[in-house]
Design a protein around this motif. Structure first.
Motif, mmCIF file in Angstrom:
data_model
loop_
_atom_site.group_PDB
_atom_site.id
_atom_site.type_symbol
_atom_site.label_atom_id
_atom_site.label_comp_id
_atom_site.label_asym_id
_atom_site.label_seq_id
_atom_site.Cartn_x
_atom_site.Cartn_y
_atom_site.Cartn_z
ATOM 1 N N ILE A 144 68.015 81.224 31.969
ATOM 2 C CA ILE A 144 66.941 81.463 32.936
ATOM 3 C C ILE A 144 66.731 82.966 33.136
ATOM 4 C CG2 ILE A 144 66.290 81.158 35.365
ATOM 5 C CD1 ILE A 144 67.841 78.442 35.264
ATOM 6 N N PHE A 149 57.190 76.430 42.395
ATOM 7 C CA PHE A 149 57.222 75.333 41.426
ATOM 8 C C PHE A 149 58.318 75.532 40.378
ATOM 9 C CE2 PHE A 149 52.520 73.786 41.962
ATOM 10 C CZ PHE A 149 52.835 73.367 43.243
ATOM 11 N N SER A 150 58.493 76.768 39.912
ATOM 12 C CA SER A 150 59.577 76.966 38.941
ATOM 13 C C SER A 150 60.913 76.677 39.609
ATOM 14 C CB SER A 150 59.535 78.370 38.343
ATOM 15 O OG SER A 150 59.745 79.329 39.342
ATOM 16 N N ASN A 151 61.045 77.049 40.887
ATOM 17 C CA ASN A 151 62.288 76.724 41.599
ATOM 18 C C ASN A 151 62.503 75.209 41.657
ATOM 19 O OD1 ASN A 151 64.540 77.809 43.485
ATOM 20 N ND2 ASN A 151 63.635 76.094 44.607
ATOM 21 N N HIS A 152 61.430 74.461 41.814
ATOM 22 C CA HIS A 152 61.573 72.998 41.833
ATOM 23 C C HIS A 152 62.028 72.468 40.467
ATOM 24 C CE1 HIS A 152 61.201 68.940 43.155
ATOM 25 N NE2 HIS A 152 60.249 68.650 42.294
ATOM 26 N N LEU A 153 61.527 73.073 39.390
ATOM 27 C CA LEU A 153 62.004 72.685 38.056
ATOM 28 C C LEU A 153 63.501 72.988 37.916
ATOM 29 C CD1 LEU A 153 59.043 73.932 35.835
ATOM 30 C CD2 LEU A 153 59.592 71.571 36.420
ATOM 31 N N PHE A 154 63.936 74.118 38.491
ATOM 32 C CA PHE A 154 65.376 74.423 38.466
ATOM 33 C C PHE A 154 66.141 73.335 39.230
ATOM 34 C CE2 PHE A 154 63.968 79.168 38.542
ATOM 35 C CZ PHE A 154 63.689 79.127 37.197
ATOM 36 N N THR A 155 65.561 72.866 40.337
ATOM 37 C CA THR A 155 66.211 71.814 41.130
ATOM 38 C C THR A 155 66.352 70.524 40.316
ATOM 39 O OG1 THR A 155 65.238 72.743 43.136
ATOM 40 C CG2 THR A 155 66.105 70.514 43.296
ATOM 41 N N ILE A 156 65.287 70.159 39.613
ATOM 42 C CA ILE A 156 65.348 68.937 38.785
ATOM 43 C C ILE A 156 66.400 69.122 37.686
ATOM 44 C CG2 ILE A 156 64.060 67.417 37.229
ATOM 45 C CD1 ILE A 156 61.501 68.198 38.743
ATOM 46 N N ALA A 157 66.357 70.266 37.010
ATOM 47 C CA ALA A 157 67.333 70.549 35.939
ATOM 48 C C ALA A 157 68.749 70.475 36.503
ATOM 49 C CB ALA A 157 67.074 71.919 35.331
ATOM 50 N N SER A 158 68.927 71.026 37.688
ATOM 51 C CA SER A 158 70.255 71.036 38.290
ATOM 52 C C SER A 158 70.719 69.619 38.639
ATOM 53 C CB SER A 158 70.226 71.965 39.510
ATOM 54 O OG SER A 158 70.865 71.411 40.601
#
Lengths: 252, 252
Positions: free
Chosen positions: B193, B167-176
């Motif tokens: 990060i 899930f944190s990786n998905h937040l990184f994806t949205i941020a990116s």
């Protein structure tokens, strides 16, 4: 040599002070702050809490709360130097002098914990080319990662940082509380988290995605939902899984 | 010397093979896999795709998809050695022999990217004390972070890993993606990060929390909500902010 005056006594001001004072290519002249007690942190430098006693300098760095930036910049209306704030969220327009700028170190500073400024990205903006060039020059003395970033882009960065930093940290908090409730040391997850962060630097987060939602493994997701007790955590699990599924469906 | 046979040819099997083959205190005897082509990855070792040709060993490590563990363990019903699977999600009961165990390396493995096994946490479980002791011994040859973890605790770890990692990786994806849309390099967020992850290791995520939701800075949150365009991202922003506010209200 560039002369600099620091306005503010909080966390960011303290970290900037330590970094700037260590440079022999910058003349850090003075620290201004309203609170005399807070000023006692700053050693071997002139300090003042009287606006009239603020000296002249090439650059004034305002490191105060976002709400106070306007008021502090008003104290410098008669100065000729560049006045820049250090905020990620406040627009350039909050500074009321003509040579205005932004000097924003993109890092979350912790009180008392020294940081290596050389790896901190600096977001620089100037109301004119000369101002921008001077602030870029000052930032490059501190860090190798200096970017020219508009106020609009800075707003974007601030939002992205909340998602990538504050929200992921909250997920770590939830994971840690689940571990604690089940007598598992949260430290067991440290290497996994570190590896994920390494991976996003190399292949990017979109490619690094793994897990049941990415695989659309409905049984595992259902079992996880059953395990979660806190209704907010259930909602978070459901929503983030939905968003992951949606992200990779779009791609097809 | 402990003799080991590896069953499986995928990502985890390949990483375990590399790590075990490098040890001179373990006799890695054979790799079994159904797919002859996949078996060609394993050099300088006996390989077979015929269940009848599986040799005798002290430990059989099943590194296959969760759905196939039961079937592969059936091939070993006549063996006396320990049969352990390497899954984070499958229960111990999936193994149908009496000396059964779990030998779970808690890491997300990427094909072709070597990992340092010495820092990978191993979650060990055994159907009896002797089995558990042998698997602990084997794990300690690979890593300094070896934990005895029950099937129930392993379920917890798997759920916590989805939250902390996927899930944190998905937040990184949205941020990116937000950065990309606004022509800001996502790399500008990397140091932030990294620092957050360092911080959770030292002070824990609950103490490390910062940001507008933690401060209940309603104006900033509203401005971020206005900036977000994707309805799912808006919902995520709102829900995670609510959960952060709730977490720190509880504490008061």
């Amino acid at each position: 040599m560039l002369s600099v005056i620091l306005l503010g006594t909080g966390n960011v001001a303290q970290h900037l002070y330590n970094a700037l004072a260590a440079l022999d290519t910058v003349n850090l002249k003075q620290v201004y702050g309203r609170n005399t007690e807070a000023l006692s942190y700053f050693k071997n430098i002139a300090v003042t809490n009287k606006p009239d006693h603020i000296l002249n300098a090439d650059v004034y760095l305002i490191a105060v709360n976002d709400d106070t930036i306007k008021a502090v910049s008003q104290l410098l209306l008669k100065k000729n130097g560049i006045v820049a704030h250090t905020s990620g969220a406040a627009p350039l327009a909050h500074i009321k002098t003509s040579n205005s700028g932004v000097f924003y170190p993109l890092q979350s500073f912790t009180k008392g914990k020294r940081v290596d400024f050389s790896t901190i990205p600096f977001c620089i903006e100037g109301s004119n080319n000369k101002t921008e060039a001077t602030l870029l020059e000052l930032a490059r003395k501190l860090s190798s990662k200096v970017y020219t970033i508009s106020s609009d882009q800075r707003k974007t960065i601030h939002l992205a940082a909340v998602l990538a930093n504050n929200f992921s940290n909250h997920l770590f908090t939830i994971a840690s509380s689940i571990c604690q409730e089940n007598k598992v040391p949260f430290a067991i997850l440290h290497p996994l988290i570190t590896e994920t962060v390494e991976k996003i630097k190399h292949i990017g987060p979109r490619e690094a995605q793994t897990g049941p939602a990415k695989r659309k493994d409905v049984l595992t997701m259902q079992s996880h939902m059953d395990q979660l007790e806190n209704p907010l955590h259930k909602k978070i699990y459901q929503l983030l899984s939905e968003s992951i599924i949606h992200t990779y469906e779009e791609k097809l």
